[in-house]
Design a protein around this motif. Structure first.
Motif, mmCIF file in Angstrom:
data_model
loop_
_atom_site.group_PDB
_atom_site.id
_atom_site.type_symbol
_atom_site.label_atom_id
_atom_site.label_comp_id
_atom_site.label_asym_id
_atom_site.label_seq_id
_atom_site.Cartn_x
_atom_site.Cartn_y
_atom_site.Cartn_z
ATOM 1 N N UNK A 46 -5.602 -10.660 1.046
ATOM 2 C CA UNK A 46 -5.544 -9.654 -0.002
ATOM 3 C C UNK A 46 -5.935 -8.264 0.434
ATOM 4 N N UNK A 47 -6.913 -8.163 1.363
ATOM 5 C CA UNK A 47 -7.450 -6.861 1.727
ATOM 6 C C UNK A 47 -7.112 -6.428 3.152
ATOM 7 N N UNK A 48 -6.409 -7.255 3.914
ATOM 8 C CA UNK A 48 -6.048 -6.889 5.284
ATOM 9 C C UNK A 48 -4.547 -7.018 5.527
ATOM 10 N N UNK A 53 1.123 -4.874 5.585
ATOM 11 C CA UNK A 53 2.558 -4.996 5.285
ATOM 12 C C UNK A 53 3.027 -3.833 4.422
ATOM 13 N N UNK A 54 2.243 -3.454 3.416
ATOM 14 C CA UNK A 54 2.616 -2.326 2.563
ATOM 15 C C UNK A 54 2.612 -1.014 3.346
ATOM 16 N N UNK A 55 1.660 -0.872 4.281
ATOM 17 C CA UNK A 55 1.626 0.346 5.104
ATOM 18 C C UNK A 55 2.838 0.420 6.012
ATOM 19 N N UNK A 56 3.256 -0.712 6.573
ATOM 20 C CA UNK A 56 4.467 -0.732 7.397
ATOM 21 C C UNK A 56 5.673 -0.325 6.565
ATOM 22 N N UNK A 57 5.765 -0.859 5.353
ATOM 23 C CA UNK A 57 6.868 -0.492 4.470
ATOM 24 C C UNK A 57 6.829 0.999 4.135
ATOM 25 N N UNK A 283 4.420 9.666 6.402
ATOM 26 C CA UNK A 283 4.065 10.063 7.759
ATOM 27 C C UNK A 283 2.631 9.632 8.079
ATOM 28 N N UNK A 284 1.725 9.746 7.097
ATOM 29 C CA UNK A 284 0.358 9.286 7.311
ATOM 30 C C UNK A 284 0.297 7.788 7.571
ATOM 31 N N UNK A 285 1.123 7.017 6.840
ATOM 32 C CA UNK A 285 1.161 5.569 7.069
ATOM 33 C C UNK A 285 1.702 5.256 8.463
ATOM 34 N N UNK A 286 2.695 6.016 8.898
ATOM 35 C CA UNK A 286 3.233 5.818 10.252
ATOM 36 C C UNK A 286 2.170 6.077 11.309
ATOM 37 N N UNK A 287 1.350 7.100 11.102
ATOM 38 C CA UNK A 287 0.253 7.364 12.031
ATOM 39 C C UNK A 287 -0.739 6.207 12.047
ATOM 40 N N UNK A 288 -1.025 5.655 10.873
ATOM 41 C CA UNK A 288 -1.926 4.501 10.810
ATOM 42 C C UNK A 288 -1.376 3.293 11.544
ATOM 43 N N UNK A 289 -0.080 3.056 11.428
ATOM 44 C CA UNK A 289 0.537 1.926 12.138
ATOM 45 C C UNK A 289 0.468 2.132 13.641
ATOM 46 N N UNK A 290 0.646 3.372 14.093
ATOM 47 C CA UNK A 290 0.548 3.652 15.528
ATOM 48 C C UNK A 290 -0.867 3.380 16.032
ATOM 49 N N UNK A 291 -1.872 3.784 15.251
ATOM 50 C CA UNK A 291 -3.266 3.487 15.635
ATOM 51 C C UNK A 291 -3.488 1.985 15.742
ATOM 52 N N UNK A 292 -2.962 1.242 14.770
ATOM 53 C CA UNK A 292 -3.095 -0.215 14.793
ATOM 54 C C UNK A 292 -2.419 -0.807 16.023
#
Length: 313
Positions: A46-48, A53-57, A283-292
């Motif tokens: 639920x929290x990870x 998945x939503x951030x990737x989308x 764009x912020x979500x894309x940056x977060x995915x790159x960090x991950x």
């Protein structure tokens, strides 16, 4: 003989017959284990996993938080490749990590070795070093702001008292980055020391006694016994410190806000700026995915190449 008996009983050689009662017992054990894991699994899902998945989308969409998001495919990642601020933030993050992580590991090990020996007020010293761990990052950063305040901060007053000039901690890039590095090392030092102390407790004293009998100096004991046998602790701390450095936010956000002129901007502060201030959330979500992805790649590489992760300590 065993194979002959197994063949006579209709069981293939090399296999052990599992009775129905044993199968039921194993099934019950598995269900009990799953029951204990279920609360954590629910929280992780639920929290990870769902937020990831939503951030990737979201990273494949363009939205400012109002109206329906527009699907743009890999446009956010293409923009990232051409964005000089992204590369600057990435370079600052790599520099921050490359400087702080070795210092944190070396200082944590040194303090652990020192405080593992017979030392007056050893318990008090351990408490003082670990104390920053129980203080929130924001509160610690506020303390650091007071210490490194450019006009009348304690650090500049001490420098002036010993005959040195003031340092522009907030208005110049290099001193600003140095200040956040010092605070980050201070905050993580206690955690590294505790993990290394636990590893030192697992090393048999007989090894050091044998080394002393053979005439080994303290430095030789540290290099040949302590450091190798703390391999698993070092592996764990390396992973944790690198991840923490790539995800550093609160200290930089409170102390410098990424300034001056982006000199202390790192990937997380840049992602926050795009996602919550400019409100380019895709764009912020894309940056977060790159960090991950960067942290996952580093962890996987270390796991595949580090041979000391399973050693004692």
């Amino acid at each position: 003989m065993t194979q002959a008996v197994a063949h006579a009983e209709g069981v293939r050689p090399g296999r052990v017959r599992v009775r129905p009662g044993q199968r039921r017992a194993r099934r019950r054990e598995g269900l009990v284990g799953l029951g204990f894991l279920a609360p954590n699994l629910v929280l992780m899902i639920g929290f990870l996993f769902v937020p990831i998945v939503l951030a990737v989308q979201l990273s494949f969409q363009e939205t400012r938080g109002f109206g329906d998001p527009e699907w743009v495919g890999a446009a956010n990642y293409e923009t990232m490749v051409q964005d000089p601020e992204f590369w600057r933030s990435l370079a600052n993050t790599v520099l921050f990590t490359a400087v702080t992580v070795p210092i944190e590991l070396a200082a944590g090990l040194s303090l652990a070795v020192l405080l593992n020996s017979v030392l007056p007020a050893r318990g008090l010293l351990r408490t003082l070093i670990v104390l920053p761990m129980v203080i929130s990052g924001v509160a610690s950063a506020m303390i650091a702001v007071i210490l490194f305040y450019e006009s009348n901060g304690l650090v500049n007053k001490v420098l002036e008292a010993v005959g040195l000039g003031r340092i522009a901690w907030q208005s110049e890039g290099a001193p600003a980055m140095l200040s956040v590095m010092l605070v980050a090392v201070w905050l993580r030092l206690g955690f590294n020391m505790v993990i290394y102390l636990a590893g030192l407790q697992a090393i048999s004293p007989e090894l050091y006694e044998a080394a002393r009998i053979d005439g080994a100096t303290r430095w030789q004991q540290l290099r040949s016994i302590t450091v190798p046998l703390l391999g698993s602790s070092t592996f764990f701390l390396l992973i944790m410190n690198v991840i923490a450095s790539f995800q550093v936010f609160d200290v930089i956000f409170v102390m410098t806000g990424g300034g001056p002129s982006g000199a202390t901007s790192v990937l997380v502060t840049y992602a926050y700026r795009n996602g919550f201030l400019i409100r380019e959330q895709g764009y912020g979500a894309a940056l977060g995915i790159v960090i991950l992805l960067i942290t996952l790649a580093f962890t996987f590489l270390q796991w595949r190449t580090n041979r000391s992760r399973d050693q004692v300590g």
